[in-house]
Each structure stands twice: as C-alpha cells, then as structure tokens.
Design an enzyme around this catalytic site. Sequence first.
Site, PDB file in Angstrom:
ATOM      1  N   LYS A  26       0.785  -1.282  -0.052  1.00 48.18           N
ATOM      2  CA  LYS A  26       0.059   0.083  -0.115  1.00 48.18           C
ATOM      3  C   LYS A  26       0.763   1.143  -0.083  1.00 48.18           C
ATOM      4  O   LYS A  26       0.649   2.127  -0.688  1.00 48.18           O
ATOM      5  CB  LYS A  26      -0.931  -0.003   1.264  1.00 48.18           C
ATOM      6  N   ARG A  29       2.075   1.553  -3.416  1.00 49.49           N
ATOM      7  CA  ARG A  29       1.118   2.142  -4.457  1.00 49.49           C
ATOM      8  C   ARG A  29       0.929   3.613  -4.310  1.00 49.49           C
ATOM      9  O   ARG A  29       0.686   4.322  -5.095  1.00 49.49           O
ATOM     10  CB  ARG A  29      -0.124   1.247  -4.254  1.00 49.49           C
ATOM     11  N   HIS A  31       2.610   6.057  -2.585  1.00 47.05           N
ATOM     12  CA  HIS A  31       3.878   7.015  -2.450  1.00 47.05           C
ATOM     13  C   HIS A  31       5.015   7.009  -3.203  1.00 47.05           C
ATOM     14  O   HIS A  31       5.961   7.554  -3.174  1.00 47.05           O
ATOM     15  CB  HIS A  31       4.198   6.985  -0.890  1.00 47.05           C
ATOM     16  N   LYS A  63      -8.516  12.660  -0.803  1.00 43.12           N
ATOM     17  CA  LYS A  63      -7.487  12.602   0.202  1.00 43.12           C
ATOM     18  C   LYS A  63      -7.040  13.999   0.181  1.00 43.12           C
ATOM     19  O   LYS A  63      -6.766  14.658  -1.011  1.00 43.12           O
ATOM     20  CB  LYS A  63      -6.375  11.601  -0.331  1.00 43.12           C
ATOM     21  N   SER A  65      -4.063  15.548   1.262  1.00 44.72           N
ATOM     22  CA  SER A  65      -2.963  15.487   0.563  1.00 44.72           C
ATOM     23  C   SER A  65      -2.278  14.286   0.427  1.00 44.72           C
ATOM     24  O   SER A  65      -2.560  13.356   1.126  1.00 44.72           O
ATOM     25  CB  SER A  65      -2.099  16.443   1.445  1.00 44.72           C
ATOM     26  N   ASN A  66      -1.221  14.163  -0.467  1.00 44.01           N
ATOM     27  CA  ASN A  66      -0.680  12.890  -0.713  1.00 44.01           C
ATOM     28  C   ASN A  66       0.814  13.127  -1.527  1.00 44.01           C
ATOM     29  O   ASN A  66       0.791  14.314  -2.237  1.00 44.01           O
ATOM     30  CB  ASN A  66      -1.284  11.975  -1.838  1.00 44.01           C
ATOM     31  N   THR A  67       1.765  12.441  -1.254  1.00 45.51           N
ATOM     32  CA  THR A  67       3.109  12.749  -1.799  1.00 45.51           C
ATOM     33  C   THR A  67       3.716  11.533  -2.332  1.00 45.51           C
ATOM     34  O   THR A  67       3.576  10.521  -1.941  1.00 45.51           O
ATOM     35  CB  THR A  67       4.033  13.095  -0.292  1.00 45.51           C
ATOM     36  N   HIS A 134       4.390   3.811   6.235  1.00 41.71           N
ATOM     37  CA  HIS A 134       3.650   5.122   6.395  1.00 41.71           C
ATOM     38  C   HIS A 134       4.589   6.256   6.214  1.00 41.71           C
ATOM     39  O   HIS A 134       5.826   6.492   6.533  1.00 41.71           O
ATOM     40  CB  HIS A 134       3.281   5.209   7.782  1.00 41.71           C
TER      41      HIS A 134
END
Length: 145
Positions: A26, A29, A31, A63, A65-67, A134
């Site tokens: 995960k 996928r 990050h 979402k 935010s995502n990096t 994470h």
Amino acid sequence: MASWMLCLVLILAAVAGAARETRYEKFLRQHVDHPRTLGLTGHLYCRIMLARRQVTAPGRLCKQSNTFVHAPAEDMVATCTLPADSKGFHSTSTPMDITACNLRGGDSRPPCNYQARQLHRYVRISCLNGLPVHLANTYVSVSES
C-alpha cells in the site's frame, strides 16, 4: 451478457486483491513513483496518479494531501535501517525529488482537483519489519533553510 459477467468478475478480483495488499505494498502504491511517470504535469499529474493508484475513487472522499517520492523503493527500504528519531520515524539520508499533491477547493468527492508542487526534500517514514509502511512528512534540513 457475457461481457457484463466478465466485467463483474474482474471488479471482484480487483477488490479481493486489494484486500490482500500488505502495508508495504500500500505504501508503494500510494507514495512511490520511480521513475516519475512522464507525460503528466502539474495538477494533472496529481489527479491522474491518485486515481490510477486508487487513492481517490468514486464513492470515496478526496484525500487532502498525498506525496509521491521519485526514488527507487530500495532507497525507501534502506531508510528503515537508519536510526529512528524519538517518535520512531526514519528520515532519508539525502533529500529526494517528490511531488506534493494538495487538494484545492471544490468538491470533496472525485473528480478531485489538486495543486502539485515539485520539491526536493527529506522524507520521514515509519517502518514495520524493516519495510516502510507510512509516509509521515517531508522537510527541508535546518541547515538548508
């Protein structure tokens, strides 16, 4: 009728496959995008990548935010061997190229609109059994600011 049934079988298989996804899978996928996907720029990169990687999906909230880290997965795994800070996070030994996606106003359901920023930052992660699971945050070194 047969094509409808095939479509249903493929959807059920995808859902079942996602249920068996490990925390490390995960993490990858959501990050890791190495090498960086070409042909997508700016906010389009974020919108398409988040949808393609199933971070945003119909029926789900966008979402905030995502990096995406544009470094090999092996580099992220190697970070887990570095000493953790007082909160248990491991930081990359060098800054990495990233794309930071932040939700822009509008709807909170897909299609989601994101602002994209290309940055060069250290990445903080938490690890489980020697694997990243994470992405906590990214930062600029104090000596660089």
